[in-house]
Design an enzyme around this catalytic site. Structure first.
Site, short mmCIF file in Angstrom:
data_model
loop_
_atom_site.label_atom_id
_atom_site.label_comp_id
_atom_site.label_asym_id
_atom_site.label_seq_id
_atom_site.Cartn_x
_atom_site.Cartn_y
_atom_site.Cartn_z
N ASN A 128 0.83 -1.21 0.00
CA ASN A 128 0.00 0.00 0.00
C ASN A 128 0.87 1.26 0.00
O ASN A 128 0.35 2.37 0.04
CB ASN A 128 -0.99 0.00 1.18
CG ASN A 128 -0.29 0.08 2.53
OD1 ASN A 128 0.94 0.17 2.59
ND2 ASN A 128 -1.07 0.04 3.60
N SER A 166 8.43 -13.36 14.11
CA SER A 166 9.53 -12.68 14.78
C SER A 166 9.91 -13.42 16.06
O SER A 166 9.05 -14.02 16.72
CB SER A 166 9.08 -11.26 15.13
OG SER A 166 9.94 -10.66 16.05
N TYR A 187 2.24 -4.72 18.70
CA TYR A 187 2.94 -5.20 17.50
C TYR A 187 3.34 -6.67 17.67
O TYR A 187 3.05 -7.52 16.83
CB TYR A 187 4.19 -4.34 17.20
CG TYR A 187 5.20 -5.08 16.36
CD1 TYR A 187 4.97 -5.26 15.00
CD2 TYR A 187 6.34 -5.66 16.92
CE1 TYR A 187 5.85 -6.00 14.23
CE2 TYR A 187 7.23 -6.39 16.16
CZ TYR A 187 6.98 -6.55 14.81
OH TYR A 187 7.85 -7.30 14.06
N LYS A 205 2.04 -10.51 15.76
CA LYS A 205 2.84 -11.60 15.18
C LYS A 205 2.38 -12.93 15.77
O LYS A 205 2.21 -13.92 15.07
CB LYS A 205 4.33 -11.39 15.44
CG LYS A 205 4.92 -10.25 14.64
CD LYS A 205 5.02 -10.59 13.16
CE LYS A 205 5.29 -9.39 12.29
NZ LYS A 205 5.05 -9.61 10.86
N ASN A 217 17.30 -10.46 14.40
CA ASN A 217 17.39 -9.03 14.05
C ASN A 217 18.01 -8.81 12.67
O ASN A 217 19.25 -8.81 12.57
CB ASN A 217 18.19 -8.27 15.11
CG ASN A 217 17.44 -8.12 16.41
OD1 ASN A 217 16.94 -9.09 16.97
ND2 ASN A 217 17.32 -6.89 16.89
N LEU A 243 18.52 -0.18 16.29
CA LEU A 243 19.94 0.10 16.60
C LEU A 243 20.75 0.56 15.39
O LEU A 243 21.44 1.58 15.47
CB LEU A 243 20.58 -1.16 17.22
CG LEU A 243 22.07 -1.06 17.52
CD1 LEU A 243 22.35 0.02 18.56
CD2 LEU A 243 22.62 -2.41 18.00
N PHE A 272 20.79 1.49 25.53
CA PHE A 272 19.74 1.32 26.53
C PHE A 272 20.10 0.24 27.55
O PHE A 272 19.85 -0.93 27.33
CB PHE A 272 18.41 0.96 25.84
CG PHE A 272 17.92 2.00 24.87
CD1 PHE A 272 17.88 3.35 25.22
CD2 PHE A 272 17.50 1.64 23.60
CE1 PHE A 272 17.43 4.31 24.33
CE2 PHE A 272 17.02 2.60 22.70
CZ PHE A 272 17.00 3.94 23.06
#
Ligand code: UD1
Length: 338
Positions: A33, A126, A151, A155, A180, A201, A219
């Protein structure tokens, strides 16, 4: 040439997968989209492969539009489903948008597959479904934890929907649980274009090395890891794209053993954030100033994959290392206009 429908086909992973499909002699049909990617991706794919993939701009939450797509393409042999919204923070602020977009699109897709008798689908899942795993490396048998964000929950919910659908229909599903993905195609022609301040990251790190950000905020420095920073399994997006080809080939050659299969897609190696900063500096010669700040809510301490199932059943293994990931990420960063 088999036609493979690629949803989210102009996105970061979708466009890398389109390139691998073309190079293996498939005919990708890309749909998107264009909410988070640009039509120029098609030019970039054409430049790399010499082939301009077929593209249809379609809103997957529009069931009638999806039906028209399947009607117009009765020769779709299999589906790779990437299309999703994927910002963790945004999903916390706007859960209804995340649930509607990621779930309704998947339901519409499955309705069409059922009606038009398209059986194989590879789904983009994920490692987020494992949450903070109890033991490492994490295998596909590890318990699924409660999602920390809408989110992540989409999944998990899509996996459940796909699993139940595979039981009740003859749709065959392979869910790939990515760790990742980072890096870009070596040509530096395609990659991810972060909007605003990056949350992931690598784009933050490359923007810092370029001087756009004064320093990288790491973090948390007090995790129970070798240097106190979080550990992840970073894999090259080109390796990830190839994992989709391996999954599609397993399905099309009728080697899939169970109607619902799930594979971890990672390198099997965990690196800390500080390891990543040092490896980036070594690969590119660019300094990355950083400061250690508070932990980020929702981050898991350490997660990396047991990839033996992917290697055994898909015949897939990550081949590219950190140097390739960083060089390509840096080449891409230098092309971006901020
Ligand atoms: C994130 C999502 C995850 C999703 C994945 C792919 C969160 C909490 N998790 O994974 O659900 O499946 O992307 O879209 O957003 N880091 C810093 N400084 C930064 C950015 C990141 O120190 O500026 C650290 C993080 O704490 C983490 C690591 O770098 O330890 C990787 O972070 P990131 O790239 O955001 O990916 P994940 O959080 O692992």
């Amino acid at each position: 040439m088999k036609k493979i429908l690629v949803t989210g086909g102009t996105g970061y992973i979708g466009s890398h997968t389109a390139i691998e499909l073309i190079s293996k002699g498939y005919q990708p049909l890309l749909i998107d989209n264009l909410s988070n990617s640009k039509i120029e991706r098609l030019d970039q794919i054409q430049k790399i492969t010499g082939v301009r993939p077929e593209f249809v701009q379609v809103e997957m939450c529009d069931g009638a539009a999806m039906r028209s797509l399947f009607q117009a393409h009765p020769d779709i042999a299999a589906v790779i489903h990437f299309a999703a919204v994927l910002q963790v923070g945004e999903s916390v602020e706007n859960p209804l948008f995340y649930y509607r977009n990621n779930i309704v699109s998947t339901l519409n897709l499955l309705d069409c597959m059922k009606e038009f008798k398209v059986k194989p689908i590879v789904f983009s899942s994920s490692c987020t479904v494992y949450g903070n795993p109890d033991s490492l490396p994490v295998t596909e048998f590890a318990p699924i934890k409660e999602a920390v964000s809408p989110y992540g929950n989409t999944k998990k919910m899509c996996e459940d929907i796909l699993r139940d659908t595979s039981k009740a229909t003859d749709i065959d599903v392979i869910s790939l649980r990515y760790f990742n993905p980072i890096g870009n195609h070596a040509s530096a022609e395609i990659g991810e274009e972060p909007h605003g301040i990056p949350t992931h990251l690598i784009p933050y790190l490359t923007q810092t090395a370029r001087g756009i950000r004064p320093h990288l905020n790491i973090f948390g420095g007090d995790y129970a890891t070798h240097d106190g920073t979080c550990i992840r399994d970073y894999l090259h997006v080109v390796d990830l794209a190839k994992a989709h080809i391996a999954a599609i080939e397993r399905q099309l050659s009728k080697k899939q053993e169970k109607q619902y299969e799930v594979y971890n897609i990672g390198t099997g190696i965990g690196y800390s954030v500080l390891d990543m900063v040092q490896a980036f500096e070594k690969a590119t010669g660019k300094a990355v100033p950083y400061q250690i700040v508070d932990r980020r809510a929702g981050d898991v301490e350490a997660v990396y994959a047991d990839t033996s199932a992917a290697s055994e059943k898909l015949g897939w293994k990550a081949e590219l290392g950190l140097e390739d990931m960083f060089r390509s990420a840096w080449d891409w960063e230098l092309k971006l206009e901020h």
